[in-house]
Design a protein around this motif. Structure first.
Motif: not given
Ligand code: AMP
Length: 387
Positions: A108, A123, A146, A148, A159, A184-187, A189, A192, A215, A259, A269-270
């Protein structure tokens, strides 16, 4: 050889035999390209549609010889394949997308660093290894956030949400000493959204319409096209995807997840260097599908400008829906007009396991959503509005 067209009748090697490998093999079949799938799991869904398969551990030398001697070119269906295996294969046979992209996507921190390097916004984030790192990150970047694991996590696994400094301290006590994390700072959003992009060996680059993703418990529940974003956001999403795919010199298909905030910010995000669950709708509502596009690009064929002809919703089917062994509900749904079932032929129904999906086409986004909801409920599932 790398940029030559793979002739009909040649063999594409696919690392990984899950549903993505299966759908890649089905697309290859259409072009008359043979496939050899390598997956240690003996009951991999892709084995049922591939010409050849190897059910051996990835570190087996015998399997390596059998694979490399038989394939003309190689791709992979998931990004947790050891990039060193891809690198080693690349010394013998072309591998697309490159093992370097695979290496970046496996981690990541590298992934977000690369996105930033190519001009995409993310973010705020920081590397965390110790309890002190976590507390500093929470203080400096702010909470909520969050934490991870930088590698190995998928579908929301690995996470934990950190609401305040006290939680950062508590979670800090539980960090594994040998692991690296990202804070990571929470977004906050509003949406998505993902963008599937395809790029060929000549550098031609095409994108599919942005897809809105919902999701539930960290797993993709359903995807909607068109996404509920403005024209300006749509253009920004597409240009971010183009920037990153061309910056990385992608060959194949890649999906980028973003986001979108209420301020209209587009935050990366990824990404996944392969066809993506959120692009499954392209099999039924677009031409060519993301899988066909991936096989074409990897095989050295030019990518095609995608056409898209219908509002669509893709609903994932998880094993939870079929634990009782009753298939009659699924049969009823499969028989409905405007609905296409995709069943992955997984032997075991487990909670949280993706076992199939349905695509619902309708003449408006709202109608497709209403129908998707009805179908989910017919299957005994719960609809998670705006999940
Ligand atoms: P990821 O594995 O990074 O795709 O995270 C799984 C899910 O967690 C995402 O699809 C988002 O719904 C939520 N998420 C992950 N990172 C963040 C973040 N920094 N802020 C808000 N929601 C997040």
């Amino acid at each position: 050889m790398d940029s030559e067209l793979m002739p009909i009748g040649s063999t594409l090697g696919i690392l990984g035999g899950g549903q993505l490998g299966r759908m890649m093999a089905l697309a290859a079949r259409v072009l008359g390209i043979r496939t050899m799938v390598w997956d240690p799991q003996p009951e991999s869904p892709a084995f049922l549609v591939a010409d050849h398969h190897l059910s051996e551990p990835y570190d087996s030398e015998a399997a390596w010889d059998a694979f490399v001697s038989r394939v003309d070119r190689v791709t992979y269906e998931f990004e947790n394949i050891n990039w060193r295996l891809a690198q080693r294969i690349a010394e013998e046979k072309p591998v697309f997308p490159s093992f370097d992209i695979l290496r970046i996507c496996q981690e990541r921190l590298r992934e977000k660093d690369a996105a930033r390097a190519f001009g995409l916004a993310t973010t705020p984030y920081r590397r965390v290894q110790t309890a002190q790192d976590l507390l500093d990150a929470a203080k400096d970047l702010g909470t909520p956030g969050v934490l991870k694991t930088v590698s190995g996590g998928y579908d929301g696994k690995g996470q934990v949400v950190i609401g305040n400094a006290a939680e950062a301290i508590a979670v800090g006590q539980q960090l594994e000493a040998s692991r690296v994390y990202i804070y990571e700072k929470w977004v906050a959003f509003t949406r998505e959204v993902s963008v599937v992009v395809a790029r060929d060996v000549h550098g031609n680059l095409v994108t599919y319409p942005a897809t809105e993703n919902h999701h539930h418990r960290g797993i993709l529940d359903y995807s909607v096209v068109p996404a509920g974003v403005s024209e300006k956001e749509r253009a920004a999403l597409e240009s971010a995807a183009r920037q990153l795919a061309s910056g990385l010199e992608l060959v194949g298909v890649m999906a980028l997840e973003f986001f979108v905030t209420d301020q209209g910010e587009i935050l990366f995000n990824e990404m996944a260097p392969r066809p993506h669950n959120s692009g499954h709708w392209t099999i039924d509502a677009a031409w060519p599908s993301q899988f066909m596009q991936h096989v074409r690009a990897v095989a050295g064929w030019p990518v095609l400008t995608p056409r898209w002809w219908s509002p669509v919703v893709m609903v994932n089917l998880l094993g939870d829906l079929f634990l009782d062994g009753d298939w009659s509900r699924l049969t009823r749904v499969a028989a409905m007009d405007g609905v296409q079932l995709h069943w992955y032929e997984k032997r075991e129904m487990r909670p949280g396991r993706k076992v199939g999906h349905v695509t619902i086409l309708a003449d408006s986004r709202d109608r497709a959503l209403a129908e998707a909801r009805r179908i989910k409920e017919m299957l005994g599932g719960q609809w998670h509005d705006g999940a």
